[in-house]
Design an enzyme around this catalytic site. Structure first.
Site, mmCIF file in Angstrom:
data_model
loop_
_atom_site.group_PDB
_atom_site.id
_atom_site.type_symbol
_atom_site.label_atom_id
_atom_site.label_comp_id
_atom_site.label_asym_id
_atom_site.label_seq_id
_atom_site.Cartn_x
_atom_site.Cartn_y
_atom_site.Cartn_z
ATOM 1 N N PRO B 16 0.820 -1.212 0.000
ATOM 2 C CA PRO B 16 0.000 0.000 0.000
ATOM 3 C C PRO B 16 0.860 1.270 0.000
ATOM 4 C CG PRO B 16 0.027 -0.966 2.194
ATOM 5 C CD PRO B 16 0.884 -1.849 1.320
ATOM 6 N N CYS B 17 0.242 2.385 -0.340
ATOM 7 C CA CYS B 17 0.867 3.704 -0.310
ATOM 8 C C CYS B 17 1.433 3.973 1.074
ATOM 9 C CB CYS B 17 -0.198 4.758 -0.655
ATOM 10 S SG CYS B 17 0.360 6.459 -0.582
ATOM 11 N N PRO B 18 2.643 4.492 1.227
ATOM 12 C CA PRO B 18 3.588 4.909 0.184
ATOM 13 C C PRO B 18 4.687 3.871 -0.077
ATOM 14 C CG PRO B 18 4.266 5.850 2.265
ATOM 15 C CD PRO B 18 3.126 4.896 2.568
#
Lengths: 134, 79
Positions: B16-18
């Site tokens: 997932p981000c980041p």
């Protein structure tokens, strides 16, 4: 370093809020901003080295459905995201000295992510813009 | 097809981000000027974050290739 410092005061100790704070920290560090984090109360408690990766629950607004969604999503632990942010940028994490006293903690009780403890006025020495409270 | 010779490929799919951006930053730091680094990401945030960071950090975005369920970001370390 360029742009304003990202100044974060972390109060909440739930994993969702700490994850949100870690993501903001990593993004700011990636974009060359200094990050100045002040840990108070339950956020500070969550940085205790003996329980940093334990389950800290989620914010009440998540409800049982939200908690289940977050548990399914998984992903990297927020402490690893903070560590990455420190490795790529200028990120300082300070423990609030009042909260240290209230919780009966000393620096040896905290994860090495926490650089030092300081009073609130020292924190504001490094604030050059808005303060975000999570 | 990617035209540049890829020095290093990072499979950040599922992160997932980041996460994918963080992986790219790490690889750029470890690499040498001229290295071409490829990141595979299924995170929608990478679509804006990786180009923004490349611009900020002064590297070259060679291309973004859409694949099935992910994108391939090809970056040349410029400095």
């Amino acid at each position: 370093m360029d742009g304003q410092t990202l100044s974060l005061v972390l109060f909440s100790g739930t994993d969702d809020k700490l994850n949100a704070a870690a993501v903001l920290t990593a993004g700011a560090a990636a974009m060359g901003r200094k990050v100045n984090v002040f840990l108070q109360y339950w956020a500070l408690d969550a940085f205790r080295s003996d329980r940093i990766t334990k389950d800290h629950g989620v914010a009440p607004e998540a409800g049982s459905e939200g908690a289940a969604i977050l548990a399914r999503h998984g992903g990297q632990h927020w402490s690893d995201t903070f560590r990455q942010a420190k490795s790529i940028g200028e990120v300082a994490i300070h423990a609030c000295s009042l909260s240290m006293e209230v919780l009966g903690l000393s620096m040896e009780d905290l994860d090495p992510l926490v650089d030092d403890q300081e009073g609130v006025a020292s924190f504001f020495m490094n604030v050059d813009g808005p303060v975000t409270f999570i | 097809m990617t035209t540049a010779n890829v020095t290093r490929s990072i499979d950040a799919r599922g992160m997932p981000c980041p996460g994918p951006l963080m992986s790219l930053i790490g690889a750029i730091r470890e690499g040498r000027v001229g290295d071409v680094i490829e990141v595979l990401s299924s995170d929608a945030g990478s679509r804006t974050d990786i180009p923004a960071w490349i611009q900020k950090a002064g590297h070259d975005l060679v291309e973004i290739v859409d694949e099935d369920g992910f994108a391939r970001f090809v970056v040349r370390k410029a400095r």
